[in-house]
Design an enzyme around this catalytic site. Sequence first.
Site, mmCIF file in Angstrom:
data_model
loop_
_atom_site.group_PDB
_atom_site.id
_atom_site.type_symbol
_atom_site.label_atom_id
_atom_site.label_comp_id
_atom_site.label_asym_id
_atom_site.label_seq_id
_atom_site.Cartn_x
_atom_site.Cartn_y
_atom_site.Cartn_z
ATOM 1 N N HIS A 1 0.820 -1.233 0.000
ATOM 2 C CA HIS A 1 0.000 0.000 0.000
ATOM 3 C C HIS A 1 0.845 1.270 0.000
ATOM 4 O O HIS A 1 0.310 2.363 -0.191
ATOM 5 C CB HIS A 1 -0.953 0.028 1.199
ATOM 6 C CG HIS A 1 -1.994 -1.047 1.176
ATOM 7 N ND1 HIS A 1 -2.879 -1.201 0.129
ATOM 8 C CD2 HIS A 1 -2.288 -2.038 2.066
ATOM 9 C CE1 HIS A 1 -3.681 -2.245 0.377
ATOM 10 N NE2 HIS A 1 -3.339 -2.766 1.538
ATOM 11 N N ASP B 1 -2.371 -10.499 -2.684
ATOM 12 C CA ASP B 1 -3.001 -10.048 -1.436
ATOM 13 C C ASP B 1 -4.474 -9.698 -1.719
ATOM 14 O O ASP B 1 -4.815 -9.257 -2.828
ATOM 15 C CB ASP B 1 -2.253 -8.815 -0.920
ATOM 16 C CG ASP B 1 -2.718 -8.347 0.452
ATOM 17 O OD1 ASP B 1 -2.039 -8.650 1.443
ATOM 18 O OD2 ASP B 1 -3.767 -7.657 0.526
ATOM 19 N N HIS C 1 -6.153 -7.200 -0.743
ATOM 20 C CA HIS C 1 -6.341 -5.764 -1.001
ATOM 21 C C HIS C 1 -5.547 -5.334 -2.232
ATOM 22 O O HIS C 1 -4.442 -5.833 -2.472
ATOM 23 C CB HIS C 1 -5.880 -4.947 0.203
ATOM 24 C CG HIS C 1 -6.556 -5.314 1.488
ATOM 25 N ND1 HIS C 1 -6.006 -6.207 2.383
ATOM 26 C CD2 HIS C 1 -7.742 -4.930 2.012
ATOM 27 C CE1 HIS C 1 -6.819 -6.351 3.416
ATOM 28 N NE2 HIS C 1 -7.882 -5.599 3.229
ATOM 29 N N ASP D 1 -4.628 -12.927 2.974
ATOM 30 C CA ASP D 1 -5.888 -12.427 3.545
ATOM 31 C C ASP D 1 -7.085 -12.724 2.630
ATOM 32 O O ASP D 1 -8.205 -12.290 2.916
ATOM 33 C CB ASP D 1 -5.810 -10.938 3.914
ATOM 34 C CG ASP D 1 -4.990 -10.108 2.960
ATOM 35 O OD1 ASP D 1 -4.643 -10.593 1.871
ATOM 36 O OD2 ASP D 1 -4.695 -8.937 3.307
HETATM 37 N N1 Q9C Z 1 -12.010 -3.030 9.165
HETATM 38 C C1 Q9C Z 1 -2.557 -5.291 3.984
HETATM 39 O O1 Q9C Z 1 -3.173 -6.332 3.876
HETATM 40 N N2 Q9C Z 1 -8.091 -1.374 6.870
HETATM 41 N N3 Q9C Z 1 -3.154 -4.164 4.425
HETATM 42 C C2 Q9C Z 1 -8.922 -2.480 7.141
HETATM 43 C C3 Q9C Z 1 -10.680 -3.256 8.680
HETATM 44 C C4 Q9C Z 1 -6.802 -1.529 6.302
HETATM 45 C C5 Q9C Z 1 -4.545 -4.137 4.759
HETATM 46 C C6 Q9C Z 1 -10.139 -2.081 7.907
HETATM 47 C C7 Q9C Z 1 -6.436 -2.827 5.698
HETATM 48 C C8 Q9C Z 1 -4.994 -2.812 5.226
HETATM 49 C C9 Q9C Z 1 -1.102 -5.239 3.700
HETATM 50 ZN ZN ZN Z 2 -4.186 -7.191 2.368
#
Ligand code: Q9C
Ligand code: ZN
Length: 343
Positions: free
Chosen positions: A160, A196, A198, A285
């Site tokens: 990110h 990933d 995201h 994830d």
């Molecule tokens: N309710 C990576 O997997 N916000 N980052 C999530 C949860 C941020 C994930 C909110 C998620 C970032 C590297």
């Molecule tokens: Zn992620």
Amino acid sequence: MKTVYSPLHAGHAGQMELVTSAIVPGFEKPSRAEFIKARVESEKLGPIIGPVEHDLTAAKRIHKADYIDFLPTVWPAWKAAGFEGTAMAFTWPTRGLRGDVPPKRVDALLGYYSFDAGATFVDGTWTAIKSSYDVALTAAALVKGGERSAFALCRPPGHHAGAGFMGGYCYINNAAVAAQWFLDQGAKRVSILDVDYHHGNGTQEIFYERADVQVLNLHGDPMVEYPFFLGHADERGASAGEGFNVNYPMPFGTNWDAWNASLEDACVKLAAYAPDIVIVSLGVDTFEKDPISQFKLKSPDYPKIGHRIAKLGLPTLFVMEGGYAVEEIGINAVGVLTGFEDK
Ligand code: Q9C
Ligand code: ZN
């Protein structure tokens, strides 16, 4: 396959995280890396070695120098200002505000250099960021040195983080650093395959106008999933990079069959690009029990991912990204790696 790991990640601990309507203990916690390391050992994946320390030259090849120089100053400045707890951003220079004038206060600079409140600092955070960077570069050097593959057990993750900003638990974009490092070492083309859950917005941004790094991203549809503001299918790269960015946004509930169809298409495009090196941004994830995600992959699916990547027949660097179901994170992450080794 060798794993590169540093215990220095563990000082990045105990921070709080802003989620919808509450501040809660961070999901991105030290036990993640420890469960993965334990599984590397129990599965006998291969030796675990420590990182070689690097200066920040490689980071500044893809990140803005002022941003990288800011990171080690955060916690000392936060303490000097008399603040306690978790250093966290709360104001951002969005549309209509000045994004070109860095303010003088550390709490304001946290917003200046981020896109969300998800990249927080405690006492050991900079040391952990630096160790994660060293881990990535050390593992990259193994692949450059002729190993078929290597596993950078990076924590914190990186995908990110953009050229000039942090967010989403990420500070230095380890996969992007490694990609640029391979090019600087003589590679002509590098592919980054980001699995990933995201969207890897930082990686996309960094290479968006370049033809020497192909970026393929499989992720939750940003219309309904974090990071929301990048990752749509019509983002295909710009100028010289036109066609070298490929996004696969997928709906909540996506299972193996649908996800695998995207992986297959990505692997076909990757093979056509014929890179010298593949870097896998390895987030797990996508798992059905992940506490912050909405895909439905199961543990037996992860070796199949590794198996497909191995079929590309290319030198491969795995860089750890997300995954928050800590009980199964080792099974799933190392499952990809053992699947790769089984071919
Ligand atoms: N309710 C990576 O997997 N916000 N980052 C999530 C949860 C941020 C994930 C909110 C998620 C970032 C590297
Ligand atoms: Zn992620």
